[in-house]
Write an enzyme that holds these catalytic residues in place. Structure first.
Site, short mmCIF file in Angstrom:
data_model
loop_
_atom_site.label_atom_id
_atom_site.label_comp_id
_atom_site.label_asym_id
_atom_site.label_seq_id
_atom_site.Cartn_x
_atom_site.Cartn_y
_atom_site.Cartn_z
N CYS A 33 32.31 34.83 41.24
CA CYS A 33 32.85 34.39 41.84
C CYS A 33 32.56 33.84 43.43
O CYS A 33 31.91 34.52 44.35
CB CYS A 33 34.28 35.32 41.96
SG CYS A 33 36.05 34.17 42.96
N HIS B 280 39.43 31.84 34.45
CA HIS B 280 38.34 33.07 35.77
C HIS B 280 40.06 32.28 36.50
O HIS B 280 40.78 33.40 37.53
CB HIS B 280 37.48 32.74 36.08
CG HIS B 280 37.30 33.24 37.50
ND1 HIS B 280 36.03 34.22 37.72
CD2 HIS B 280 37.50 32.67 38.59
CE1 HIS B 280 35.60 34.64 39.12
NE2 HIS B 280 36.11 33.55 38.92
N GLU B 281 40.40 30.78 36.41
CA GLU B 281 41.00 30.49 37.72
C GLU B 281 42.52 31.11 37.14
O GLU B 281 43.03 30.59 38.61
CB GLU B 281 40.94 28.88 37.77
CG GLU B 281 39.31 28.54 37.73
CD GLU B 281 38.58 28.66 39.12
OE1 GLU B 281 39.32 29.19 40.43
OE2 GLU B 281 37.26 29.36 38.96
N HIS C 254 43.31 33.45 39.93
CA HIS C 254 43.03 33.68 40.80
C HIS C 254 44.45 33.57 41.70
O HIS C 254 45.07 34.12 42.07
CB HIS C 254 42.16 32.06 41.60
CG HIS C 254 40.75 32.93 41.48
ND1 HIS C 254 40.32 33.49 42.38
CD2 HIS C 254 39.98 32.02 41.39
CE1 HIS C 254 39.32 33.77 42.62
NE2 HIS C 254 39.28 32.76 42.29
#
Ligand code: ZN
Length: 180
Positions: A115, A157-158, A161
């Site tokens: 990341c 993954h995003e 976030h």
């Protein structure tokens, strides 16, 4: 510098990102944020996705570079550094606003992950092989994207976030890259 990528101890990375009212998507403010995110992503040497909190903005926007999709289509593709640099300038960035992960395959796989906000650390994260995401694009148009491979991994993954989650919260076998 406002489009600097914030690092893991920054509290903005731990907040739940706020949704953007659809009638504000085409505002100057949001356009500027998208532009800043794009520049930050292009300036990074190996990022293929970026979420707004990573540039210090707690809003529900992320983008994925076309690179994540190209790699899936041509898994054997390898670029040297110069080609990579050139490509980085022309990859399109797909924008996802107020995204929702509406489907995840039961099949998971353990994938290597890093990341831009967790410099120098890598690990392996169990991710769904296929996902479907619904979102609005930068024009406020509804998107529904089905993805697999690297693209699916980046979408997960995003999305994490925007929920204040970092990959190091879930990763196995975390490894620190030696400083060169
Ligand atoms: Zn990240």
């Amino acid at each position: 510098m406002q489009n600097k990528i914030v690092q893991k101890t920054d509290p903005v990375l731990r907040r739940r990102a706020e949704e953007i009212p659809p009638d504000q998507i085409k505002s100057r403010k949001i356009k500027d944020i998208i532009h800043k995110m794009s520049s930050a992503l292009r300036a990074s040497s190996n990022g293929i996705g970026l979420a707004a909190p990573q540039i210090g903005i707690p809003l529900a926007i992320f983008m994925v570079s076309e690179e994540a999709i190209a790699v899936k289509k041509e898994p054997d593709i390898t670029y040297n550094e110069e080609e990579k640099e050139k490509q980085r300038k022309i990859w399109k960035h797909f924008v996802f606003i107020n995204p929702r992960l509406i489907k995840s395959s039961r099949k998971k796989e353990l994938l290597p992950e890093g990341c831009l906000s967790v410099d120098g650390i890598f690990g392996q994260v169990r991710r769904a092989k296929q996902v479907t995401v619904e979102a609005l694009d930068e024009n406020g148009k509804k998107l529904r994207v089905g993805a697999s491979g690297l693209f699916a991994q980046v979408l997960q993954h995003e999305t994490d976030h925007l929920n204040g989650v970092l990959f190091i919260d879930k990763a196995e076998n975390l490894e620190k890259l030696p400083n060169e």
